[in-house]
Design an enzyme around this catalytic site. Structure first.
Site, PDB file in Angstrom:
ATOM      1  N   LYS A 203       0.876  -1.262   0.120  1.00  0.00           N
ATOM      2  CA  LYS A 203      -0.011  -0.195  -0.153  1.00  0.00           C
ATOM      3  C   LYS A 203       0.917   1.220  -0.047  1.00  0.00           C
ATOM      4  CE  LYS A 203      -4.340   1.722   1.545  1.00  0.00           C
ATOM      5  NZ  LYS A 203      -4.286   2.545   0.480  1.00  0.00           N
ATOM      6  N   LYS A 239      17.758   9.969  -0.052  1.00  0.00           N
ATOM      7  CA  LYS A 239      17.907  11.158   1.104  1.00  0.00           C
ATOM      8  C   LYS A 239      19.017  12.168   0.777  1.00  0.00           C
ATOM      9  CE  LYS A 239      17.407   6.965   3.862  1.00  0.00           C
ATOM     10  NZ  LYS A 239      18.268   6.077   4.578  1.00  0.00           N
ATOM     11  N   GLU A 277      14.511   0.418   8.461  1.00  0.00           N
ATOM     12  CA  GLU A 277      13.802   1.344   7.740  1.00  0.00           C
ATOM     13  C   GLU A 277      12.352   1.171   8.133  1.00  0.00           C
ATOM     14  OE1 GLU A 277      15.010   2.300   3.926  1.00  0.00           O
ATOM     15  OE2 GLU A 277      16.935   3.215   4.506  1.00  0.00           O
ATOM     16  N   ARG A 294      24.112  -2.627   6.455  1.00  0.00           N
ATOM     17  CA  ARG A 294      25.666  -2.117   6.564  1.00  0.00           C
ATOM     18  C   ARG A 294      25.575  -0.773   7.194  1.00  0.00           C
ATOM     19  NH1 ARG A 294      22.146   0.100   2.285  1.00  0.00           N
ATOM     20  NH2 ARG A 294      22.351   2.092   2.414  1.00  0.00           N
ATOM     21  N   ARG A 340      23.681  16.452   3.169  1.00  0.00           N
ATOM     22  CA  ARG A 340      24.367  15.932   2.363  1.00  0.00           C
ATOM     23  C   ARG A 340      24.749  16.905   1.197  1.00  0.00           C
ATOM     24  NH1 ARG A 340      22.818   9.767   0.833  1.00  0.00           N
ATOM     25  NH2 ARG A 340      21.862   9.117   2.992  1.00  0.00           N
TER      26      ARG A 340
END
Lengths: 455, 143
Positions: A203, A239, A277, A294, A340
């Site tokens: 969904k 991200k 996550e 990782r 970033r």
């Protein structure tokens, strides 16, 4: 139990520098590997030894398993730290290290394999009582099966590649016609990009938050979490800004999401550092999305609020040491934000490699810059565009926001374009400042841009 | 094996270009290996000024000669097997495609062939030495 005498860092750029720094502080000798275009890279200068392993092409250098194992062998390296990207989530590499008698600093090949099979991971979580989004039970084996599941759970839905992850190989469908149209395209894309056309269905929640939890697990079965990171500021699933704690988090929320993360790690029989996550809907319901087996790019955010050096913990765990940290003693203190800094055009996000002719880094209290660039260095075009990570810490979120704005103003890079202007825009956005945002934020911000008023 | 025996073995290694020594004596096996350190830091020493005519000669020679570099990371071997003679020696005339040496990587022996017809001027690395990608191996005078 001793730590290693020598570690080979199987990566490049800022993360290679990060790993070498942790090793130096632990008294461990380091070996840097590099492709010929990375000859003048910072990580080769900081390591005790450096060895050229191949041409620029990753398949012949940073992603080449026999080459890297040979380099480890001839330098007498006892362990390899894979960093992130490249071979860090390649189960064959983890296995090959084991066979060669070299310690892979990370989880087992089995855990990596499960983390890389997103459809199976979902099934495992469901069985273990970790909530997952409504969706297919494992992969969808046909277009009909996809349609059937979509009708059951309701639109909009998202088709994801089982072998994908990291925001790639995803397609959303708002109706049966769209799903019909997208199914074979998504399958073909997955096959081309990941060598595996298997898909699963979930969904789709358009105004969701992406919140992840950092976990550490040792070889004795101890698993703990270091709190959450909110990574909802994304562009095309990549991200750009991360922070901890999340503005939707409370003690109760953190305890719940932390418990789910630990449960997930145990289901994976996990060892070393990893990140679970989750998707959080506007009502605060938590759903497992995927497990990253990782070290993550945004780990410094957690290091700032928890005070834990995650890379050092990785090395200690890999050397067989039990975790000294205890869950009850872990407290998140203050607020941390990371931006970033990519070598990309700030409007169109097209990569802009080139030579940095002038560099001036921000500093002062609560400011950390993780980078491998220096004045005069050349950013090659062959690898990712991450040039630096700017991370700040403040006693609370308003101070962290003010500090990030200040640090972004001090940051000077000339010779290449970076997305610093984009970050400044976000940090000045009223919704971001309020802490009211979700994964649709970047798109919304770009869409509601107001033209400057001419006076 | 006594400490004195070990000391003399190590001394043996020091004065030669032997990089690895395996000795079996009365049921005891000892392997001594000289470690190559891959250094990225160049230590600069004061170099005495070279007379101009010699510099010019060296430059001209450098332009004439071809350097064969290693295409992979591994260990350099001059001979097909430890007992056999080397593939090539200085002064040997070679043909294009002729095997110059072996670079061993992960137990696989990779034969390195010459790209040109020519004469082997000299080998630039020692037998058993670990080499990196791009490391100069031989100087060849093309014909």
């Amino acid at each position: 139990m001793k730590l290693f005498k020598k570690i080979l860092v199987a990566n490049r750029g800022e993360i290679a520098v990060r790993i070498i720094r942790a090793c130096k502080e632990l008294g461990i000798r380091t070996v840097a590997i590099y492709s010929d275009v990375d000859k003048d890279s910072l990580h080769t200068k900081l390591a005790d030894e450096s060895i050229c392993i191949g041409p620029a092409n990753s398949s012949q250098s940073y992603n080449n398993i026999p080459t890297i194992l040979t380099a480890a062998e001839i330098t007498d390296s006892e362990a390899i730290h894979p960093g992130y990207g490249f071979l860090s989530e390649n189960p064959h590499f983890a296995e090959a290290c084991l066979t060669s008698g070299i310690t892979f600093i990370g989880p087992s090949a089995e855990s990596i394999r499960l983390g890389g099979d997103k459809a199976k991971a979902r099934q495992v979580m469901k069985r273990r009582g970790v909530p997952v989004l409504p969706g297919s039970d494992g992969p969808v084996i046909s277009e009909d099966a996809a349609l059937k599941t979509a009708r059951k759970i309701g639109f909009p839905v998202i088709l994801k590649a089982s072998a994908g992850g990291g925001g790639r190989g995803m397609r959303t469908a708002k109706s049966e016609e769209e799903l019909d149209r997208l199914y074979f395209m998504a399958q073909r894309e997955a096959l081309t990009a990941f060598g595996n056309g298997e898909l699963y269905l979930e969904k789709f929640i358009p105004d969701m938050r992406h919140i992840e939890v950092q976990i550490l697990a040792d070889s004795k079965g101890n698993v703990l979490h270091l709190g959450e990171r909110d990574c909802s500021i994304q562009r095309r699933h990549q991200k750009l800004i991360e922070e901890s704690p999340s503005t939707v988090s409370t003690e109760k929320f953190r305890k719940k999401i932390g418990e789910y993360a630990v449960k997930a790690a145990k289901a994976f029989k996990y060892r070393n550092a990893g990140t679970v996550e989750f998707i959080v809907d506007p009502e605060g319901n938590i759903f497992f999305m995927e497990m990253n087996t990782r070290l993550q790019v945004e780990h410094p955010v957690t290091e700032f609020v928890s005070g834990v050096d995650i890379v050092k913990e990785q090395i200690k765990i890999a050397a067989g040491l039990p975790l000294e940290l205890k869950q009850t003693k872990i407290k998140l203190s203050g607020h941390s934000i990371e931006c970033r800094i990519n070598a990309e055009d700030p409007e169109r996000f097209i990569p802009c490699p080139g030579k940095i002719v002038f560099l001036s880094l921000p500093g002062g209290p609560g400011v950390r810059v993780d980078t491998a660039v220096y004045s005069g260095c050349v950013i090659p075009s062959h690898y990712d565009s991450l040039v630096a990570k700017l991370i700040v810490h403040g006693k609370d979120r308003p101070e962290a926001v003010a500090r990030m704005k200040r640090a972004l103003d001090e940051f000077v890079i000339e010779g290449i374009k970076t997305i610093i202007p984009f970050h400044k825009k976000v940090l000045n956005d009223p919704d971001f400042i309020k802490g009211d945002f979700n994964t649709g934020f970047v798109e919304k911000m770009n869409a509601t841009e107001v033209a400057p008023v001419r006076l | 094996m006594e400490l004195e025996d070990l000391k003399s073995l190590i001394a043996l290694l020091k004065d030669t270009d032997i990089t690895e020594l395996l000795v079996e004596k009365e049921g005891t096996k000892v392997k001594i290996r000289r470690e190559k350190i891959f250094s990225s830091v160049e230590i600069s020493h004061k170099v005495p000024a070279i007379p101009e005519n010699l510099m010019k000669e060296a430059e001209e020679e450098a332009q004439r000669l071809i350097t064969v570099t290693s295409p992979i990371v591994g260990t350099f071997y001059r001979c097909p097997t430890p007992e056999a003679p080397p593939f090539v020696e200085s002064g040997l005339r070679i043909k294009k495609g002729q095997v110059l040496c072996i670079i061993e990587a992960m137990k696989l022996m990779n034969e390195i062939e010459s790209e040109v017809d020519g004469i082997v001027v000299k080998a630039l690395v020692e037998n058993g030495q670990p080499v990196e990608y791009g490391e100069p191996l031989f100087l060849i005078e093309p014909l």
